[in-house]
Design an enzyme around this catalytic site. Structure first.
Site, short mmCIF file in Angstrom:
data_model
loop_
_atom_site.label_atom_id
_atom_site.label_comp_id
_atom_site.label_asym_id
_atom_site.label_seq_id
_atom_site.Cartn_x
_atom_site.Cartn_y
_atom_site.Cartn_z
N THR A 135 31.77 39.24 37.27
CA THR A 135 32.22 38.67 35.99
C THR A 135 33.74 38.72 35.99
O THR A 135 34.36 39.29 36.90
CB THR A 135 31.73 39.50 34.79
OG1 THR A 135 32.42 40.76 34.79
CG2 THR A 135 30.24 39.75 34.84
N ASP A 136 34.36 38.13 34.97
CA ASP A 136 35.82 38.16 34.89
C ASP A 136 36.35 39.59 34.80
O ASP A 136 37.37 39.93 35.38
CB ASP A 136 36.31 37.36 33.67
CG ASP A 136 36.09 35.87 33.90
OD1 ASP A 136 35.87 35.49 35.08
OD2 ASP A 136 36.10 35.11 32.91
N CYS A 137 35.63 40.41 34.04
CA CYS A 137 36.11 41.80 33.90
C CYS A 137 35.63 42.71 35.03
O CYS A 137 36.23 43.73 35.32
CB CYS A 137 35.73 42.35 32.53
SG CYS A 137 34.04 41.96 32.04
N TYR A 138 34.47 42.35 35.66
CA TYR A 138 33.94 43.14 36.79
C TYR A 138 33.74 42.21 37.98
O TYR A 138 32.63 41.74 38.23
CB TYR A 138 32.60 43.77 36.41
CG TYR A 138 32.68 44.85 35.36
CD1 TYR A 138 33.20 46.11 35.68
CD2 TYR A 138 32.22 44.62 34.06
CE1 TYR A 138 33.26 47.11 34.73
CE2 TYR A 138 32.27 45.63 33.11
CZ TYR A 138 32.80 46.86 33.44
OH TYR A 138 32.84 47.85 32.51
#
Ligand code: SF4
Ligand code: SF4
Lengths: 128, 500
Positions: free
Chosen positions: B129-132
């Site tokens: 994901t964008d954050c992970y």
């Protein structure tokens, strides 16, 4: 000592045990016997000194004879002394003393392997 | 009237004047002094149990990787842990089995390895994901590298357990161990006289927040366990403790052949003797605790009861079933249960363990419901062929061959004049007879030991029997052994195919 006598299909109907006993004059103390349509298997107790003679008499009649001289191994580190093995062993190798310690009398072992499947902690094994 | 409070008892623990005994010792004390005398003398009774507790597991927090990953799936030594909670939290359940080793190694083994300080291979995957952003992670770590390793067992320490035996002619492999044919043995679990909940069956001192012995260290009762069925005397507990403090002596992985992996957990509860009622409850002995021997040969939820039995009888080494002495085996370790009650006693007498006031008592009126099943469960009668062709035992092999040709069916049940099943004959038996030139009576070439089904059985049960015996059809018989139908593996596959 204990021996295992294996009699396979082609000779299972012949009275080879009786013949071997008569020939050698050695009584076979039969501890366990199991026969089905393909093989017969007998566990017997004999004196150490009689092993050679009885083996020769049986082998010459087509049977297979094995010494049961490597009884069950008990790994005390893995064992939690639950007692699960006690009720499945046909020859009462296992018991509990008053303090609930497991006692193992390996001289009674006929190497059937039943207790290995029972033990939840992988504490029992047979050398193959 | 004796009336003590937990804080009074804790003060005695502090000043070293506390009097602690184990639940085994308490039996004799109450017999000698009476409940009131015992309540005056004794401040705490310790209990203990060490046995297979499948419903166990550990919450792990791995810390964040660089770049970070939101684990969608994670495996520890090839055993999958549940990751449906936050990015790097996972729950390793005791009974989950290894993807490569199967039942030989499972969640319980991972837990034991962690306690022993052994390294664990971690493999995780994620969609990114964008954050992970990270998609794959592989690392090797041990318990010290984890932020937390918190044991949280949803259901432990059953108040009592049923004992098991087997009426059938086949050996069974169960979570109660190997059950030998024809009532060949009896297995049981639990610590009887030392069993924690049996010593406070009304939960007068045990509840949410009770400090306990768990796996060699201090743990806590979270509350009622899953399937807590206090009304029927089968209460359970949910427990938690710090895995990092635990000792592998009291947390051991196990494998039940043919069943699966489980975790042996050691736990013990101290019972504060607040008054004579509590004292009386802790005087319970093996002879007072009654359970039932169930027949595991009947694969239903409500297994038939073979007989009632006390823990004293079970512990004697054998009990009588149908006129025969049958050897009993415990699956829990009484020696370790005793050891746990003893350690807890030492801790308290030496001022190293204080009692806690439960924040909430356990519910005493719950029952455990069976599952609500909304899809119809197919019965053998629903899918069996009813117009089954049978052949008389005195018919000739030739007649049998002709009948099999005519009905193009592979199996012919062999019957007497009253339609009572005595054998089965297949196209293969006939070919064999022909090849050997034995144009004999059906009776002489049939298989006599026929695997059968009944019409009121569930198809799932019949299917398992077919599979276990490696046959492809079973005659369906009524109670008098009349043939009323036949069920084949094709019928069963068709049913399951329809469902999928
Ligand atoms: S191998 Fe068989 S005879 Fe030997 S201890 Fe195990 S169960 Fe008993
Ligand atoms: S079953 Fe295994 S762990 Fe239990 S007492 Fe026997 S050897 Fe020990």
């Amino acid at each position: 000592m204990k021996i295992r006598i294996i009699i396979n299909r082609d000779i299972v109907t012949k009275p080879i045990l009786a013949e071997a006993i008569i020939e050698t004059g050695i009584p076979l103390n039969i501890a366990q016997a199991h026969f089905d349509s393909t093989t017969g298997e007998i566990i017997a107790d004999i004196e150490d000194t009689e092993y050679r003679m009885i083996k020769n008499a049986l082998v010459s009649r087509g049977a297979e004879v094995l010494r049961l001289d490597t009884p069950i191994n008990w790994d005390e580190e893995e064992c939690v002394e639950c007692g699960g093995c006690i009720s499945v062993c046909p020859t009462k190798v296992f018991s509990m003393d008053e303090e609930w310690n497991l006692k193992v009398d390996t001289t009674k072992c006929i190497q059937c392997g039943t207790c290995i499947e029972m033990c939840p902690h992988d504490a029992l094994s047979l050398d193959v | 009237m004796v009336n003590k409070s937990i804080s009074e008892i804790n003060n005695r623990i502090k000043d070293g004047s506390v009097n602690v005994v184990t639940a085994e010792e308490m039996v004799g004390i109450v017999a000698e002094l009476g409940a009131q005398g015992a309540a005056r003398e004794v401040d705490v009774v310790t209990t203990g149990t060490f046995g297979a507790m499948c419903s166990s597991g550990v919450f792990l927090n791995f810390g964040h990787a660089e770049p970070p990953i939101k684990m969608q799936k994670v495996w520890l030594n090839d055993v999958e842990a549940y990751t449906g909670v936050a990015a790097v939290d996972a729950y390793i359940g005791a009974t989950q089995v290894s993807e490569t080793l199967g039942m030989e190694y499972g969640g319980a083994h991972v837990i034991e390895d962690l306690i022993r300080g052994n390294t664990i291979d971690v493999h995780a995957i994620s969609p990114g994901t964008d954050c992970y952003p990270r998609k794959i992670l592989d690392t090797t770590l041990d318990i010290n590298d984890l932020n937390q390793a918190i044991m949280l067992n949803p259901r432990n320490a059953y108040q009592k357990y049923n004992a098991a035996t087997n009426s059938t002619s086949q050996k069974l492999y169960t979570y109660m161990g190997s059950l030998m044919p024809n009532y060949g043995n009896v297995t049981y679990s639990g610590a009887g006289v030392l069993s924690p909940l049996s010593n406070d069956p009304e939960y007068r001192t045990i509840g949410t927040g009770t400090r306990i012995f768990l796996g060699g260290t201090q743990g806590y009762i979270v509350g009622q366990g899953t399937q807590h069925s206090s009304k029927s005397g089968f209460g359970t507990l949910m427990l938690q403790g710090d895995l990092k403090e635990m000792d592998a002596e009291f947390v051991r992985a196990s494998t039940f052949t043919g069943y699966g992996v489980s975790l042996y957990v050691g736990m013990g509860i101290p019972i504060p003797i607040l008054d004579e009622k509590v004292a009386l409850a802790t005087a319970v002995s093996d002879a007072d605790i009654i359970t039932q021997v169930m027949d595991y040969g009947i694969p239903t939820r409500d297994r038939p009861v073979v007989r009632g039995v006390t823990y004293e009888e079970l512990r004697s080494g054998s009990i009588e079933i149908k006129g025969r002495e049958v050897t009993t085996s415990s699956l829990s370790s009484f020696k370790r249960s005793r050891q746990i009650a003893g350690i807890l006693k030492d801790w308290i007498s030496h001022g190293e363990f204080f009692l806690s006031q439960p924040a909430e008592r356990l519910p005493s009126d719950t029952v455990s419901k069976p599952m609500k099943q909304t899809r119809g469960t197919a019965m053998v009668r629903d899918i069996m062929a009813k117009d089954v062709m049978t052949i008389h035992k005195n018919a000739s092999v030739f007649d049998a061959a002709k009948m099999i040709m005519d009905v193009s069916f592979n199996h012919l049940p062999v019957v007497t004049e009253n339609n009572i099943l005595v054998g089965i004959i297949t196209a293969w038996d006939i070919s064999k007879a022909v090849a050997q030139n034995t144009f004999d009576l059906v009776e002489n070439i049939m298989t006599r030991k026929v695997i059968t089904a009944t019409d009121t059985e569930q198809v799932t049960i019949a299917a398992r029997r077919l599979e276990q015996h490696g046959v492809s059809a079973m005659p369906v018989v009524d109670e008098q052994h009349h043939v009323i139908g036949i069920i084949t593996s094709d019928d069963i596959s068709m049913l399951f195919a329809r469902r999928n």
